[in-house]
Design a protein around this motif. Sequence first.
Motif, short mmCIF file in Angstrom:
data_model
loop_
_atom_site.label_atom_id
_atom_site.label_comp_id
_atom_site.label_asym_id
_atom_site.label_seq_id
_atom_site.Cartn_x
_atom_site.Cartn_y
_atom_site.Cartn_z
N PHE A 115 -6.67 -13.67 9.02
CA PHE A 115 -6.94 -12.37 8.42
C PHE A 115 -8.10 -11.67 9.14
O PHE A 115 -8.01 -10.48 9.46
CB PHE A 115 -7.28 -12.54 6.94
N ALA A 157 -8.28 -3.53 6.37
CA ALA A 157 -7.34 -4.65 6.49
C ALA A 157 -6.70 -4.99 5.15
O ALA A 157 -5.48 -5.22 5.06
CB ALA A 157 -8.05 -5.87 7.06
N LEU A 158 -7.49 -5.00 4.09
CA LEU A 158 -6.95 -5.28 2.76
C LEU A 158 -6.01 -4.17 2.30
O LEU A 158 -4.96 -4.43 1.72
CB LEU A 158 -8.10 -5.45 1.75
N ALA A 161 -2.73 -4.51 4.08
CA ALA A 161 -1.96 -5.63 3.53
C ALA A 161 -1.33 -5.26 2.19
O ALA A 161 -0.16 -5.56 1.94
CB ALA A 161 -2.88 -6.85 3.37
N VAL A 164 1.57 -2.69 2.80
CA VAL A 164 2.77 -3.29 3.40
C VAL A 164 3.48 -4.19 2.40
O VAL A 164 4.71 -4.10 2.23
CB VAL A 164 2.39 -4.09 4.66
N VAL A 165 2.72 -5.03 1.70
CA VAL A 165 3.34 -5.92 0.71
C VAL A 165 3.93 -5.11 -0.44
O VAL A 165 5.05 -5.38 -0.91
CB VAL A 165 2.31 -6.94 0.18
N PRO A 183 -0.89 2.18 9.34
CA PRO A 183 -2.01 1.26 9.62
C PRO A 183 -2.84 1.68 10.82
O PRO A 183 -4.06 1.52 10.83
CB PRO A 183 -1.30 -0.08 9.87
#
Length: 202
Positions: A115, A157-158, A161, A164-165, A183
Amino acid sequence: MPEVEIGGRFGRLYGWLDWPARLVGLNLLWVLGVLAGLVVGGLGPSTQALYVLERDYLLGRSPRMWRDFWSAWRANLVSSQPALGVPLLTVWVLVFYLLAARGTPVVYGIAVVLFLYLATLMQLPAVLAHMDLSPTQAWRATVEVAWRHPVATLGVALLVAVLVVGAWFTTPAALPLLVPSLPVLLATLAARRGLPPPPTED
């Protein structure tokens, strides 16, 4: 008929409303660029061209999407291979070890390392788009830029994530239209905090 220039708050709002269509267009160009380089050879220059165009848009410039994307793609076709190819290969190595360590306590440590590595790697093309550096110099500069503002780096970054999820489980059809362009936009915004002012254009 003369163009009407919109200023103030409405001008900024009008500018932000352009971004959804712009991101979709850039994403489609990125896919074409990857395919033009037979995937492996096209991933680096397409990603670098994407960062170059989004940087220019954020700086208030008016790049011509199709022409400038392929111009940047050709300019970075060779240089982006060592600059981005090796770091991307390292991602797959870490993913391999992550999968191999499933069911053991080591998997948590590898997941954290992966990560943090991805959070840093997201800003590497932004540094390359901003400065003319060798691959080694670019990576060192990226580490400095990314972790000069760790909250912004980790937050982006979080957020990526989560987006995307969340899209994967709710609207998977949106992923091919907005990833990686969205992103890239977030990573470029985060990287700008630690980069020196861009050179002025004549």
